[in-house]
Every structure is written in C-alpha cells, then in structure tokens.
Design a protein around this motif. Structure first.
Motif, PDB file in Angstrom:
ATOM      1  N   ALA A 265      49.352 -19.042  23.068  1.00 29.83           N
ATOM      2  CA  ALA A 265      48.443 -19.439  24.139  1.00 29.83           C
ATOM      3  C   ALA A 265      48.950 -19.007  25.513  1.00 29.83           C
ATOM      4  O   ALA A 265      48.247 -19.179  26.501  1.00 29.83           O
ATOM      5  CB  ALA A 265      48.246 -20.953  24.125  1.00 29.83           C
TER       6      ALA A 265
ATOM      7  N   TYR B 182      39.037 -19.854  18.746  1.00 34.45           N
ATOM      8  CA  TYR B 182      38.869 -20.759  19.873  1.00 34.45           C
ATOM      9  C   TYR B 182      38.972 -22.210  19.420  1.00 34.45           C
ATOM     10  O   TYR B 182      39.610 -23.046  20.075  1.00 34.45           O
ATOM     11  CB  TYR B 182      37.518 -20.509  20.544  1.00 34.45           C
TER      12      TYR B 182
ATOM     13  N   ILE C 203      43.873 -16.079  30.977  1.00 33.46           N
ATOM     14  CA  ILE C 203      43.970 -15.914  29.529  1.00 33.46           C
ATOM     15  C   ILE C 203      42.587 -16.092  28.935  1.00 33.46           C
ATOM     16  O   ILE C 203      41.955 -17.131  29.129  1.00 33.46           O
ATOM     17  CB  ILE C 203      44.928 -16.952  28.885  1.00 33.46           C
ATOM     18  N   GLU C 204      42.094 -15.077  28.253  1.00 27.64           N
ATOM     19  CA  GLU C 204      40.811 -15.198  27.565  1.00 27.64           C
ATOM     20  C   GLU C 204      41.056 -15.667  26.133  1.00 27.64           C
ATOM     21  O   GLU C 204      41.983 -15.202  25.468  1.00 27.64           O
ATOM     22  CB  GLU C 204      40.074 -13.861  27.554  1.00 27.64           C
ATOM     23  N   PHE C 205      40.218 -16.570  25.670  1.00 26.49           N
ATOM     24  CA  PHE C 205      40.310 -17.069  24.304  1.00 26.49           C
ATOM     25  C   PHE C 205      39.030 -16.693  23.559  1.00 26.49           C
ATOM     26  O   PHE C 205      38.080 -17.467  23.496  1.00 26.49           O
ATOM     27  CB  PHE C 205      40.497 -18.591  24.304  1.00 26.49           C
TER      28      PHE C 205
ATOM     29  N   PRO D 126      44.374 -14.832  21.794  1.00 26.40           N
ATOM     30  CA  PRO D 126      44.203 -14.884  23.253  1.00 26.40           C
ATOM     31  C   PRO D 126      44.624 -13.574  23.914  1.00 26.40           C
ATOM     32  O   PRO D 126      45.557 -12.909  23.466  1.00 26.40           O
ATOM     33  CB  PRO D 126      45.117 -16.034  23.677  1.00 26.40           C
TER      34      PRO D 126
ATOM     35  N   HIS E 166      42.380 -23.526  18.875  1.00 26.36           N
ATOM     36  CA  HIS E 166      43.084 -23.846  20.113  1.00 26.36           C
ATOM     37  C   HIS E 166      42.569 -25.130  20.771  1.00 26.36           C
ATOM     38  O   HIS E 166      43.357 -25.859  21.377  1.00 26.36           O
ATOM     39  CB  HIS E 166      42.947 -22.694  21.112  1.00 26.36           C
TER      40      HIS E 166
END
Length: 325
Positions: free
Chosen positions: A59, A23, A70-72, A78, A26
């Motif tokens: 991403a 995370y 989109i889950e991070f 992701p 990103h």
C-alpha cells in the motif's frame, strides 16, 4: 536437521476464492473477513494454519505519508506516482508534521479499526512499513533517479538520506500509534531496485544507507530482500553484515550461484510460474534440487485453486525433507 520450508496463500488466491477485487482487499473489511473464512477450508485440506484476516500488504504508506499519490485500481496492485519533478524538489523535501495525516493512511487506519471490530486479533498493520532506500528514491522520483546518481551524485545522496530518515520516522510514528516501538531484534529491508546499480556504485550509494536503516531499526539480525542483484553484488552482503538474503524471484541468481558465492544464509523460492507450468513430478524434482543447495528455507505459495493438487504434492515432499533430508 531437516530442510525448512515456508508456505503461504497469495493475494491472487484471495481474490479468486472471495470473488473480490484488489481494492476490496485493501479497504473492505467485510469482504476481507468473508474471504478469509473461505480460506479456512483450503487451509484445513492442506493441513496448514489458517491465516488471520488482514488487508493487502502493498500500500506504500511511507511514501504516501510524504505526499505521494497512490492509485488503487480494482484489478491490480497499487500504483504510486513520483513527487519529485526536478532537482529543486529534492531541496524542498521535508518530513510531514504528522506522518499519519495522509488521506490514504487515514482510510487504511479506519479500515483496520473496522476489521478489528470483527476480528480483534487482526495484526496492527496497514501495509508494509517501508521500501529500502534505493527503491524509495525511485518510487518518489521515478527512473530518473538512476540518471541523477551519475549527473548529480550529491543530490542523489541527499535524496537517499531523506529516504532513510523519513522511513525510520514513519516507522516510529505508526508503531507508536499502535502502542509499540522499534525494539531490538531481527529486521528486514526490501530493496528490489538496488540491483540496478552496478557493483562499483554499491559502496557509495547503497551500503551506507542500508547500514543506516538497520541501525535505526535496531537490527540484531539483518535480513535483506532484493530481486535484481547479480552474482557480482553478493560479496557486499558480507560487508554490510547481512545474516539472511532472500532473492525471491531474482532472475539473475539461482541455487547454484548462491551456494557458491553468497557469503550468508539464503532462501530459495519455487516461483509462481514454475508451479503453473510444471507438473507434480517435475515440481518434486525441483524441490529436491533446491534442497541440495542447502538454503535456509524453500518458499512457495498457492496462487490459483487449480494448482491445489500440485501444492499438496509440494507440501508432502517439503514435510518429508523437513523431518530428515
């Protein structure tokens, strides 16, 4: 002319040396810069250029611009979620009024802005621009897309048309945001899921959509990355005028098959698990074997600090082969 090679540092290495999570890679510009600072010492030891700080690449901005969630997670890549639940959803698909309005894209752009304040030369990117048509269709519909091709090919083609059109328009939009545009030049398409389709379906469901993407990208040289193609698919690379094929970690293709059946230039990779499991002598022999197939490039990366001695050995042999086979 010697054997070309390509070396890189993986995101997993960045996580290790920076003691950060995915995370942060990103969305945390300070953590990103500190991590890349630590990378400089390793790059100097290996006598390779130190990369410019940037956010992690995967991403899914294109599909997020279409409304995909989109889950991070902290500890992994992701995870995208489909937006198509039934056939009617395909008919309701439409391009967004603003491709950059999605919350994740706005958050990425903010992170990039903050990163550039620290490191102005940070590249203008918030993640890989797009996936290929088949991969995009699977990402926004799920595995059911492969059933749709057989049960309702007309709907499948409508979805693929939308995937191509929206990918190109997202690309134009984000490039325009950075004061850039789609210019003529070498262009690549990553479409890993395409290989799941049998060869008999390629002309109808793959090639025409690849061609539309390359044309829309103004590709003067066509590069393709796909990790699930079989030997039977390779003949199509000539039909679609691919210049360079990157099988990366394709489990069905190897140097011997590619040197025999690939109609264009191709790359080969020393895979992460090979670096993990082989000793330095074995890796050197593997490099020499791969070079015997005369790929355009042999690619490898450093994923763990513990493998630094192995990478030193690989770089040594790679540099020797680059000078003269």
């Amino acid at each position: 002319m010697g054997q070309k090679f390509s070396f890189s540092f993986s995101d997993h290495l960045l996580l290790e040396i920076g003691n950060i999570n995915f995370y942060q890679l990103h969305f945390d510009p300070v953590a990103i810069v500190k991590t890349y600072e630590k990378l400089k010492e390793i790059a100097e030891e290996l006598e390779v250029p130190s990369p410019i700080p940037k956010m992690a690449g995967f991403a899914y901005p294109h599909i997020s611009s279409l409304g995909a969630k989109i889950e991070f997670p902290l500890d992994g890549e992701p995870k995208p979620f489909p937006i198509i639940k039934n056939l009617d959803d395909i008919d309701r698909l439409k391009e967004p009024e603003d491709y950059l309005s999605a919350p994740i894209i706005q958050k990425k752009l903010k992170t990039l802005s903050e990163l550039k304040k620290i490191v102005p030369e940070t590249p203008n990117t918030i993640g890989h621009l797009y996936e290929g048509p088949i991969s995009t269709a699977v990402l926004i519909m799920g595995q059911e897309f492969f059933i749709l091709i057989y049960e309702n090919p007309k709907k499948a083609k409508k979805l693929l048309e939308f995937c191509v059109k929206s990918a190109l328009n997202y690309t134009k939009t984000i490039l325009n945001y950075f004061g850039e545009e789609i210019n003529e030049g070498p262009k690549g398409i990553p479409d890993d899921f395409a290989g799941i389709l049998p060869p008999k379906l390629f002309p109808e469901f793959v090639l025409q959509y690849w061609n539309k993407m390359y044309e829309g990208l103004k590709a003067t040289e066509r590069h393709l990355h796909s990790e699930l193609l079989r030997e039977e698919h390779l003949k199509f690379l000539k039909d679609i005028k691919i210049d360079v094929f990157d099988p990366s970690t394709d489990q069905y293709l190897n140097g011997e098959i590619l040197s025999k059946s690939c109609p264009c230039k191709f790359t080969l990779r020393i895979k992460s698990w090979e670096i993990f499991n082989l000793n330095e002598d074995e890796l050197e022999r593997l490099y020499i074997k791969l070079a015997s197939y005369k790929p355009l490039s042999i690619n490898f990366s450093l994923d763990r600090l513990v493998d630094l001695p192995k990478i030193k050995r690989l770089l040594k042999i790679a540099r020797e082969y680059e000078k003269d086979i």
